[in-house]
Design a protein around this motif. Structure first.
Motif, PDB file in Angstrom:
ATOM      1  N   ALA A 153       1.281  -7.279   1.828  1.00  0.00           N
ATOM      2  CA  ALA A 153       1.190  -6.411   3.006  1.00  0.00           C
ATOM      3  C   ALA A 153       2.323  -6.698   3.985  1.00  0.00           C
ATOM      4  CB  ALA A 153      -0.161  -6.621   3.683  1.00  0.00           C
ATOM      5  N   MET A 180      -0.811  -6.889   9.133  1.00  0.00           N
ATOM      6  CA  MET A 180      -0.044  -5.644   9.198  1.00  0.00           C
ATOM      7  C   MET A 180       0.198  -5.228  10.649  1.00  0.00           C
ATOM      8  SD  MET A 180      -1.925  -3.296   6.394  1.00  0.00           S
ATOM      9  CE  MET A 180      -2.961  -4.021   5.161  1.00  0.00           C
ATOM     10  N   ARG A 237       5.641  -5.348   2.990  1.00  0.00           N
ATOM     11  CA  ARG A 237       5.685  -3.899   3.088  1.00  0.00           C
ATOM     12  C   ARG A 237       5.933  -3.462   4.542  1.00  0.00           C
ATOM     13  NH1 ARG A 237       7.246   0.064   2.472  1.00  0.00           N
ATOM     14  NH2 ARG A 237       6.133   2.012   2.334  1.00  0.00           N
ATOM     15  N   VAL A 241      -7.074  -1.380   6.764  1.00  0.00           N
ATOM     16  CA  VAL A 241      -8.480  -1.299   6.379  1.00  0.00           C
ATOM     17  C   VAL A 241      -8.945  -2.630   5.805  1.00  0.00           C
ATOM     18  CG1 VAL A 241     -10.172  -0.036   5.018  1.00  0.00           C
ATOM     19  CG2 VAL A 241      -8.106   1.130   5.791  1.00  0.00           C
ATOM     20  N   PRO A 269      -2.543   7.943   4.479  1.00  0.00           N
ATOM     21  CA  PRO A 269      -2.817   6.541   4.801  1.00  0.00           C
ATOM     22  C   PRO A 269      -1.550   5.852   5.273  1.00  0.00           C
ATOM     23  CG  PRO A 269      -3.437   7.064   2.525  1.00  0.00           C
ATOM     24  CD  PRO A 269      -2.664   8.210   3.037  1.00  0.00           C
ATOM     25  N   GLY A 270      -1.727   4.774   5.991  1.00  0.00           N
ATOM     26  CA  GLY A 270      -0.552   4.039   6.433  1.00  0.00           C
ATOM     27  C   GLY A 270      -0.947   2.702   7.007  1.00  0.00           C
ATOM     28  N   PRO A 271      -0.027   1.738   6.983  1.00  0.00           N
ATOM     29  CA  PRO A 271      -0.366   0.376   7.408  1.00  0.00           C
ATOM     30  C   PRO A 271      -0.670   0.245   8.897  1.00  0.00           C
ATOM     31  CG  PRO A 271       1.954   0.542   6.776  1.00  0.00           C
ATOM     32  CD  PRO A 271       1.331   1.848   6.442  1.00  0.00           C
ATOM     33  N   GLU A 272      -0.359   1.253   9.710  1.00  0.00           N
ATOM     34  CA  GLU A 272      -0.716   1.132  11.132  1.00  0.00           C
ATOM     35  C   GLU A 272      -2.212   1.354  11.323  1.00  0.00           C
ATOM     36  OE1 GLU A 272       0.774   3.662   9.894  1.00  0.00           O
ATOM     37  OE2 GLU A 272      -0.121   5.501  10.660  1.00  0.00           O
ATOM     38  N   ARG A 273      -2.906   1.768  10.244  1.00  0.00           N
ATOM     39  CA  ARG A 273      -4.371   1.857  10.283  1.00  0.00           C
ATOM     40  C   ARG A 273      -4.901   0.981   9.148  1.00  0.00           C
ATOM     41  NH1 ARG A 273      -4.224   6.973   8.655  1.00  0.00           N
ATOM     42  NH2 ARG A 273      -1.991   6.941   8.985  1.00  0.00           N
TER      43      ARG A 273
END
Ligand code: ATP
Ligand code: MG
Lengths: 334, 300
Positions: free
Chosen positions: B102, B156, B105, B82, B76-80
């Motif tokens: 967020a 994000m 981060r 949710v 998982p990562g913040p470029e995706r």
């Protein structure tokens, strides 16, 4: 405008009554918060007095409420008298030292402690200090360990059986081991703590670790998977993850554990003090038991009530702490 | 063969269960262009959330994989970002702090404190939530929570915005309102969006393409429908638009004829839809639309 919201719970109905708001309902609330407990207390005292009158022991009749109250007053009076004596003792000592210093400036004064017996109230203080230090140490160990165990299913499976086995061990079983180990390990010329203090405190630690540890682990282990996903998507670091997500959501479970632990700590302490003859309320009870005078039973009853009341106050204290720490102010805590 | 922005190729997933592996997805292939708005639609339990979780990196595909801008997705990562179905705000943080978590981060190296504050305020303003910035999630309504969830995801600045039935739990009015906001925001930011929905109108109104999934187990992509309606789209004008109704009908036909849910819901729940002949002329189509609307509610 909405004053009733700001007044503390118990006083609110009185305030509202004075202000003439909703009379019937307020009287009802007052009756429930003060009237019913009072009736319960009176009934209890009557049953106690009735039963006490029928129990004849080797030390005379079992004490009823009146005798116990009388002894409580006597214990307080002797405490005050003892304090006065102690004060006088230190005053005399200081005077003597001052006189000697006037004669001989090189004299190095040594202050002697007052040699009197600890009073009932001194014993209470000793017990409180012991239980709180033991409980504090237990919590400082149990919460972090619980978090680490709870975060990993593997660690949880590995350690849960051990915890479950150690949890029900009686303090009376630990005590001999602790006594012997402390005597063997704690050898210094200038002891900072009494050995007896250490023995009872360590026993308290050993018995009050487990509820906090288990509840913390379970709380940490059951953080909602949605919140865990949030943490994963944000790729939070371990520390942020624990501080921002895990700890806040397991606060209620941690406190449930802490309250159980504190209750156990207090029970264990009294037993440990009795068996180990270390200063505290337990020793007071034991001494009175050995003493066997006609007042002993009533004094033990005073101690019993004091132990119960202090245990209750400790629990309320934890509850108050939970209210301060908890983020969910609307949750009903009891 | 040109490289696409986001590509799912040959994705299978098997969940280990006590009764042996359960194959939820079978050979999912999908390419999404930058700035495209794609909806996933399908019956409950077919595996929409699972697809999204694989793109998010929360699940690992058993076979095949996901490539985003030339790099394989394996965590998982913040470029995706949710937007979760049930908002998933941290209940002990205020609205502002939830977004802040967020933002801190993602931008801790590139924005200073003031810039972060402005960025948080900006994103809350996008979803019209500045006024409740200092309230906690239990003090705001469901629709407001969902907006904060969207603001958190938008803040994000993700390459792909993933939304799992973002408006599923809301009443029709709030849902329409949020759909309009989302279209406005999308017109400004031009994010790549994958949205799961079981609302046919929502899918047609918002999407550039609708991916219709077959029923599980071993669900896969059934049909893909391109929605060539001009933007900005206006729900009132579209209600009588033949093209719009045609698209709706296509999706309804797929869901209630081709992928009729057999084991669930008694047949009486949607009698007309089941009996509508496929080649019905114009008037019948409108009738199907009405029946479909009712049927849709039963699948929710
Ligand atoms: N972790 C898991 N372990 C085992 N089976 C799972 C797991 N997650 C999902 N499944 C199964 O995979 C299938 C697809 O589930 P999924 O949640 O993706 O459905 P969905 O299309 O999102 O449904 P809904 O519209 O109701 O949200 C279901 O049959 C479900 O039981
Ligand atoms: Mg789902």
């Amino acid at each position: 405008m909405n004053l009733s919201l700001k007044t503390p719970g118990a006083i609110a109905p009185v305030v509202n009554l004075v202000r003439g708001e909703n009379r019937r309902e307020q009287v009802d609330i007052l009756f429930r918060t003060f009237g019913l407990p009072l009736i319960g207390l009176v009934v209890f005292l009557m049953i106690w007095a009735g039963a006490a009158a029928k129990i004849e022991t080797s030390l005379g009749q079992f004490p009823g409420p009146a005798q116990v109250w009388h002894q409580a007053e006597a214990l307080y009076a002797s405490h005050v008298a003892e304090r006065d004596k102690a004060e006088a003792f230190y005053e005399r000592q200081e005077q003597r030292i001052a006189e000697r210093l006037a004669d001989d400036p090189d004299y190095e004064p040594r202050i002697h402690d007052y040699p009197g017996k600890p009073t009932f109230f001194d014993q209470i203080i000793t017990s409180l200090i012991t239980v709180l230090s033991g409980f504090l140490i237990a919590s400082v160990i149990a919460i972090p360990v619980g978090i680490v165990i709870g975060l990993s299913n593997k660690l949880y499976s590995a350690f849960n059986p051990i915890i479950q086995i150690l949890k029900p061990v009686s303090p009376l079983a630990w005590l001999p081991l602790v006594t012997i180990v402390v005597s063997a390990v704690y050898v210094t010329d200038e002891p900072m703590f009494d050995k007896s203090f250490l023995v009872s405190m360590i026993t308290v630690v050993l018995c009050s670790l487990w509820p906090t540890m288990i509840n913390t682990a379970v709380g940490v282990n059951t953080v909602s998977s949605d919140l865990l996903n949030v943490s994963k998507v944000l790729r939070l670091g371990w520390v942020t993850h624990v501080i921002k997500i895990v700890l806040p959501s397991s606060i209620p479970m941690i406190f449930t554990g802490l309250r159980l632990s504190l209750g156990i700590a207090w029970m264990v302490l009294i037993a440990a003090e009795m068996l180990a003859q270390s200063p505290g309320l337990g020793k007071f009870v034991w001494d009175e038991f050995q003493n066997g005078s006609s007042d002993s039973l009533a004094r033990i009853m005073v101690a019993v009530l004091a132990i119960g009341f202090i245990g209750f106050l400790l629990d309320r204290g934890m509850l108050a702490l939970q209210r301060v720490v908890s983020w969910d102010k609307s949750a009903v805590l009891r | 063969m040109s490289e696409s922005h986001l590509e799912l190729s040959g994705v299978d997933i098997e969940f280990p269960t006590p009764k042996g592996p359960f194959k939820a997805l079978d050979d999912i292939n999908l390419r999404v262009d930058r700035g495209e708005f794609v909806s996933l639609i399908g019956h409950s339990g077919c595996g929409k959330s699972t697809v999204m979780n694989i793109v998010a990196g929360l699940h690992q595909a058993t076979r095949g994989g996901v490539i985003l801008d030339g790099r394989e997705v394996d965590q998982p990562g913040p470029e995706r970002a949710v937007v979760f179905q049930n908002h998933s705000l941290l209940p002990w943080l205020t609205v502002y702090q939830n977004v802040e978590l967020a933002v801190k981060r993602v931008f801790r190296k590139t924005k200073n404190r003031r810039e972060m504050r402005e960025w948080i305020d900006h994103n809350l303003a996008l979803v019209q939530m500045e006024h409740a910035a200092h309230k906690r999630p239990d003090e705001i309504s469901g629709g407001m929570k969902q907006r904060v969830g969207i603001a958190r995801a938008l803040a994000m600045q993700p390459k792909v915005l993933l939304m799992d039935e973002p408006f599923g739990a809301l009443d029709a009015l709030t849902r329409a309102h949020l759909q309009d906001s989302l279209m406005d925001i999308q017109a400004d930011l031009d994010n790549t969006v994958i949205m799961i929905t079981h609302d046919v109108d929502e899918a047609v109104l918002l999407s550039d393409r609708i991916v219709m999934m077959t029923n599980g187990p071993a669900a896969t992509v059934g049909e893909i429908l391109s929605i060539d309606l001009p933007r900005p789209r206006d729900r009132l004008a579209l209600a009588d638009d033949p093209a719009y109704n045609h698209y709706r009908h296509e999706v309804l036909t797929f869901l209630y004829e081709k992928q009729k849910k057999v084991e669930s819901a008694p047949a009486t729940a949607r009698p007309e839809t089941n009996q509508t002949p496929p080649a019905a002329p114009e008037p019948a189509r409108a009738a199907t639309g009405e029946a479909g609307r009712k049927a849709r509610e039963t699948t929710a």
